[in-house]
Write a protein that holds these residues in place. Sequence first.
Motif, PDB file in Angstrom:
ATOM      1  N   GLY A   1      29.467 -60.607  83.015  1.00  0.00           N
ATOM      2  CA  GLY A   1      30.504 -61.240  81.794  1.00  0.00           C
ATOM      3  C   GLY A   1      31.321 -62.430  82.382  1.00  0.00           C
ATOM      4  O   GLY A   1      31.196 -63.153  81.981  1.00  0.00           O
ATOM      5  N   ALA A   2      32.270 -61.199  83.136  1.00  0.00           N
ATOM      6  CA  ALA A   2      33.667 -61.439  83.136  1.00  0.00           C
ATOM      7  C   ALA A   2      33.804 -62.494  84.612  1.00  0.00           C
ATOM      8  O   ALA A   2      34.670 -63.364  83.987  1.00  0.00           O
ATOM      9  CB  ALA A   2      34.244 -60.116  83.847  1.00  0.00           C
ATOM     10  N   ALA A   3      33.362 -62.240  85.597  1.00  0.00           N
ATOM     11  CA  ALA A   3      32.529 -63.476  86.762  1.00  0.00           C
ATOM     12  C   ALA A   3      31.763 -64.661  85.830  1.00  0.00           C
ATOM     13  O   ALA A   3      32.970 -66.071  86.068  1.00  0.00           O
ATOM     14  CB  ALA A   3      31.894 -63.476  87.546  1.00  0.00           C
ATOM     15  N   VAL A   4      30.790 -64.859  84.637  1.00  0.00           N
ATOM     16  CA  VAL A   4      30.991 -65.627  84.152  1.00  0.00           C
ATOM     17  C   VAL A   4      32.001 -66.320  83.372  1.00  0.00           C
ATOM     18  O   VAL A   4      31.983 -67.426  83.289  1.00  0.00           O
ATOM     19  CB  VAL A   4      29.619 -65.815  83.583  1.00  0.00           C
ATOM     20  N   ALA A   5      32.281 -65.776  82.887  1.00  0.00           N
ATOM     21  CA  ALA A   5      33.626 -66.223  81.673  1.00  0.00           C
ATOM     22  C   ALA A   5      34.917 -67.049  82.535  1.00  0.00           C
ATOM     23  O   ALA A   5      35.401 -67.716  82.579  1.00  0.00           O
ATOM     24  CB  ALA A   5      34.285 -65.228  80.767  1.00  0.00           C
ATOM     25  N   ALA A   6      35.256 -66.229  83.989  1.00  0.00           N
ATOM     26  CA  ALA A   6      35.931 -66.900  85.145  1.00  0.00           C
ATOM     27  C   ALA A   6      35.766 -68.474  84.650  1.00  0.00           C
ATOM     28  O   ALA A   6      36.292 -69.240  85.355  1.00  0.00           O
ATOM     29  CB  ALA A   6      36.383 -65.737  86.323  1.00  0.00           C
ATOM     30  N   ILE A   7      34.481 -68.483  86.291  1.00  0.00           N
ATOM     31  CA  ILE A   7      33.786 -69.785  86.599  1.00  0.00           C
ATOM     32  C   ILE A   7      33.767 -70.737  85.603  1.00  0.00           C
ATOM     33  O   ILE A   7      33.811 -71.800  85.950  1.00  0.00           O
ATOM     34  CB  ILE A   7      32.405 -69.626  86.734  1.00  0.00           C
ATOM     35  N   SER A   8      33.355 -70.645  84.217  1.00  0.00           N
ATOM     36  CA  SER A   8      33.311 -71.159  82.752  1.00  0.00           C
ATOM     37  C   SER A   8      34.895 -71.918  82.833  1.00  0.00           C
ATOM     38  O   SER A   8      34.948 -72.678  82.833  1.00  0.00           O
ATOM     39  CB  SER A   8      32.835 -70.833  81.671  1.00  0.00           C
ATOM     40  N   SER A   9      36.096 -71.086  82.621  1.00  0.00           N
ATOM     41  CA  SER A   9      37.497 -71.367  82.001  1.00  0.00           C
ATOM     42  C   SER A   9      37.696 -72.063  83.495  1.00  0.00           C
ATOM     43  O   SER A   9      38.621 -73.407  83.821  1.00  0.00           O
ATOM     44  CB  SER A   9      38.536 -69.930  82.325  1.00  0.00           C
ATOM     45  N   ILE A  10      37.640 -72.070  84.833  1.00  0.00           N
ATOM     46  CA  ILE A  10      37.277 -72.993  85.866  1.00  0.00           C
ATOM     47  C   ILE A  10      37.192 -74.082  86.039  1.00  0.00           C
ATOM     48  O   ILE A  10      37.877 -74.805  86.006  1.00  0.00           O
ATOM     49  CB  ILE A  10      37.503 -71.470  87.054  1.00  0.00           C
ATOM     50  N   TYR A  11      35.838 -73.948  85.615  1.00  0.00           N
ATOM     51  CA  TYR A  11      35.165 -74.871  85.928  1.00  0.00           C
ATOM     52  C   TYR A  11      35.613 -76.434  84.798  1.00  0.00           C
ATOM     53  O   TYR A  11      35.791 -77.890  84.798  1.00  0.00           O
ATOM     54  CB  TYR A  11      33.261 -74.933  85.727  1.00  0.00           C
ATOM     55  N   SER A  12      35.683 -76.090  83.562  1.00  0.00           N
ATOM     56  CA  SER A  12      35.885 -76.731  82.320  1.00  0.00           C
ATOM     57  C   SER A  12      37.995 -77.630  81.982  1.00  0.00           C
ATOM     58  O   SER A  12      37.751 -77.754  81.759  1.00  0.00           O
ATOM     59  CB  SER A  12      36.147 -76.096  81.012  1.00  0.00           C
ATOM     60  N   ASN A  13      38.299 -77.039  83.331  1.00  0.00           N
ATOM     61  CA  ASN A  13      39.778 -77.270  83.036  1.00  0.00           C
ATOM     62  C   ASN A  13      40.167 -77.865  84.475  1.00  0.00           C
ATOM     63  O   ASN A  13      41.642 -78.264  84.549  1.00  0.00           O
ATOM     64  CB  ASN A  13      41.257 -76.305  83.016  1.00  0.00           C
ATOM     65  N   THR A  14      38.846 -78.292  84.966  1.00  0.00           N
ATOM     66  CA  THR A  14      40.029 -79.404  86.189  1.00  0.00           C
ATOM     67  C   THR A  14      38.384 -80.497  86.788  1.00  0.00           C
ATOM     68  O   THR A  14      37.592 -79.924  86.543  1.00  0.00           O
ATOM     69  CB  THR A  14      39.847 -78.336  87.818  1.00  0.00           C
ATOM     70  N   GLU A  15      38.986 -82.286  87.843  1.00  0.00           N
ATOM     71  CA  GLU A  15      38.161 -82.178  87.756  1.00  0.00           C
ATOM     72  C   GLU A  15      38.235 -82.268  89.130  1.00  0.00           C
ATOM     73  O   GLU A  15      37.117 -82.755  90.144  1.00  0.00           O
ATOM     74  CB  GLU A  15      38.985 -83.945  87.350  1.00  0.00           C
ATOM     75  N   ALA A  16      38.644 -81.098  90.453  1.00  0.00           N
ATOM     76  CA  ALA A  16      38.671 -81.026  91.414  1.00  0.00           C
ATOM     77  C   ALA A  16      36.937 -80.533  91.642  1.00  0.00           C
ATOM     78  O   ALA A  16      36.117 -79.875  90.689  1.00  0.00           O
ATOM     79  CB  ALA A  16      39.594 -80.102  91.571  1.00  0.00           C
ATOM     80  N   ASN A  17      37.225 -80.723  93.355  1.00  0.00           N
ATOM     81  CA  ASN A  17      35.841 -80.815  93.633  1.00  0.00           C
ATOM     82  C   ASN A  17      35.186 -79.358  94.106  1.00  0.00           C
ATOM     83  O   ASN A  17      35.983 -78.636  95.537  1.00  0.00           O
ATOM     84  CB  ASN A  17      35.099 -81.422  94.920  1.00  0.00           C
ATOM     85  N   VAL A  18      35.169 -78.660  92.857  1.00  0.00           N
ATOM     86  CA  VAL A  18      35.228 -76.532  93.058  1.00  0.00           C
ATOM     87  C   VAL A  18      33.843 -76.147  93.774  1.00  0.00           C
ATOM     88  O   VAL A  18      32.802 -76.924  93.137  1.00  0.00           O
ATOM     89  CB  VAL A  18      35.716 -76.022  91.762  1.00  0.00           C
ATOM     90  N   LEU A  19      33.657 -75.472  95.003  1.00  0.00           N
ATOM     91  CA  LEU A  19      32.495 -74.836  95.143  1.00  0.00           C
ATOM     92  C   LEU A  19      33.173 -73.351  94.928  1.00  0.00           C
ATOM     93  O   LEU A  19      34.115 -72.898  96.223  1.00  0.00           O
ATOM     94  CB  LEU A  19      32.437 -75.188  96.730  1.00  0.00           C
ATOM     95  N   PHE A  20      31.848 -72.182  94.149  1.00  0.00           N
ATOM     96  CA  PHE A  20      32.449 -71.220  94.272  1.00  0.00           C
ATOM     97  C   PHE A  20      31.580 -70.157  94.547  1.00  0.00           C
ATOM     98  O   PHE A  20      30.365 -70.469  95.365  1.00  0.00           O
ATOM     99  CB  PHE A  20      31.752 -71.002  92.764  1.00  0.00           C
ATOM    100  N   TYR A  21      32.011 -69.550  95.522  1.00  0.00           N
ATOM    101  CA  TYR A  21      31.305 -68.679  96.443  1.00  0.00           C
ATOM    102  C   TYR A  21      31.397 -66.849  95.297  1.00  0.00           C
ATOM    103  O   TYR A  21      32.331 -66.599  94.827  1.00  0.00           O
ATOM    104  CB  TYR A  21      32.390 -67.537  97.461  1.00  0.00           C
ATOM    105  N   ILE A  22      29.962 -66.643  95.265  1.00  0.00           N
ATOM    106  CA  ILE A  22      30.016 -65.413  93.650  1.00  0.00           C
ATOM    107  C   ILE A  22      28.693 -64.542  94.525  1.00  0.00           C
ATOM    108  O   ILE A  22      27.887 -65.118  95.585  1.00  0.00           O
ATOM    109  CB  ILE A  22      28.885 -66.031  93.074  1.00  0.00           C
ATOM    110  N   VAL A  23      29.966 -63.354  94.967  1.00  0.00           N
ATOM    111  CA  VAL A  23      30.096 -62.203  96.147  1.00  0.00           C
ATOM    112  C   VAL A  23      29.011 -60.845  94.647  1.00  0.00           C
ATOM    113  O   VAL A  23      30.119 -60.698  94.053  1.00  0.00           O
ATOM    114  CB  VAL A  23      30.416 -61.861  96.744  1.00  0.00           C
ATOM    115  N   GLY A  24      28.010 -60.870  95.727  1.00  0.00           N
ATOM    116  CA  GLY A  24      26.995 -59.755  94.344  1.00  0.00           C
ATOM    117  C   GLY A  24      26.427 -58.792  95.920  1.00  0.00           C
ATOM    118  O   GLY A  24      26.574 -59.262  96.858  1.00  0.00           O
ATOM    119  N   LEU A  25      26.138 -57.485  95.251  1.00  0.00           N
ATOM    120  CA  LEU A  25      25.385 -56.871  95.747  1.00  0.00           C
ATOM    121  C   LEU A  25      23.859 -57.359  95.572  1.00  0.00           C
ATOM    122  O   LEU A  25      23.505 -57.940  95.215  1.00  0.00           O
ATOM    123  CB  LEU A  25      25.578 -55.367  95.802  1.00  0.00           C
ATOM    124  N   LYS A  26      22.840 -56.935  96.879  1.00  0.00           N
ATOM    125  CA  LYS A  26      21.571 -57.384  96.736  1.00  0.00           C
ATOM    126  C   LYS A  26      20.707 -57.360  94.906  1.00  0.00           C
ATOM    127  O   LYS A  26      20.118 -57.781  94.800  1.00  0.00           O
ATOM    128  CB  LYS A  26      20.786 -56.621  97.633  1.00  0.00           C
TER     129      LYS A  26
END
Length: 350
Positions: free
Chosen positions: A63-88
Motif C-alpha cells: 500500500g505504501a508503494a501504491v500511495a507513492a506512485i499515485s502521488s507522483i503520477y497525479s502531480n506531474t505531466e512528465a513521461n514517468v516510467l515506474f520500475y516496481i521492484v518486488g520478490l517473486k
Amino acid sequence: ILPLVSVNQILLLLLVLTVCAILYNKVHQVPLALKNETVDLENPEEMEEEIPVVICAAVGRMGAAVAAISSIYSNTEANVLFYIVGLKTTIPHIRKWIENSKLKEIKFKVVEFNPMVLKGKIRQDASRPELLQPLNFVRFYLPLLIQKHEKVIYLDDDVIVQGDIQELYDTKLAPGHAAAFSDDCDLPSTHEMIRSVGMQNTYMGFLDYRKQAIRDLGISPSTCSFNPGVIVANMTEWKHQRITKQLEKWMQRNVEENLYSSTLGGGVATSPMLIVFHGKYSSINPMWHIRHLGWSPDARYSEQFLQEAKLLHWNGRYKPWDYPSVHTDLWENWFIPDPSGKFKLTRPDS
C-alpha cells in the motif's frame, strides 16, 4: 512525323523545365532538421525524456508503494516510467493492484529482485528485523535492475511526492558524482524535530567508532550524515566507480567485524552508503526530502511547512498506514485501496 528539329526542341524544353523544378525544390525545400522538428512538435511525446522512478513493493507494505506512485503520477505531466521492484512471491499482487485501479494508466515495469545476491552479505540482527528485508538493498543494485537509463530516481516506499517529479529529476550532479542525496543537516526547521526525539544526524549515529576499520576511514564522527531514501543517480558514474562492488565489500566486512548495526541510527542499508559516498555526492534540494515523519508518534511539523514540502518521508518506525503515526491525512490522500482486500490500513477504530 515531326521534324527532327522539333523533337530536339521538345527534349530541350523538358530538360530546362526539369532543371527549373530541381532548383525550385532546393530553394524552397524545408531542411531535414526542421522537418523532424515539425514532426516532433506534432507529437510532443516523442520529444519527452523518460523519467525512470524505482520503487520497491515489499510484502506487508505494498500500500505504501501504491500511495507513492499515485502521488507522483497525479502531480506531474512528465513521461514517468515506474520500475516496481518486488520478490517473486509479491509481484502478482502488486501487478493486479495496479491493473485494477486508477493506476492502470501509468507506464510501469515490474522487476523481480533475487535475494540470493545478498547471501553472506547481511549480518543478522534481531533488534529491527524489518531492516534486513532484501528489498532494503535494491538501491545498491540499481545498474543491474535498470539497464537503459543514464539517470535514475530511487525512492523509498514510505514517501509521498507533492511536487512535480521533473524538478527532482533535473537535480544537477557534479562531475564525478554517482548520486545526489539530502544532507541530514540541511534544513534548520528540522533540527528541533531531530533534537526533540533524540535522532542522530552525524556519522557517529550510524558507524561504530570503537572499531579500528571505522577509525581508519578518517571520517570525523561529527560529519553530517545523509539519507539514502531519495536518490538521484548517474548510472554511468555508478558503474564506472563500481559503487555496487564497494557497497558489497562493506556489507561483507560488517558481517565479519560488526561495524554497524540496526541498533544505531539508520540500520544496515544506510551505513555502507555513508562510507562509500563520503565526500562524493551532490545535494538534493532540501524541500525535496522532508524526513523523520515516522520517527515519533508525537513529534509534528507545522501544517504550513508540510504543505510547502515537495516530498514527505515517513522514515522511522511509525508508518502512516499503521497506528500510531502522524500526518496520516497527507498520506491517505494518495492511498488507493487494495482491490483484493489483502492490504488494510491500521487505524484506531479498525
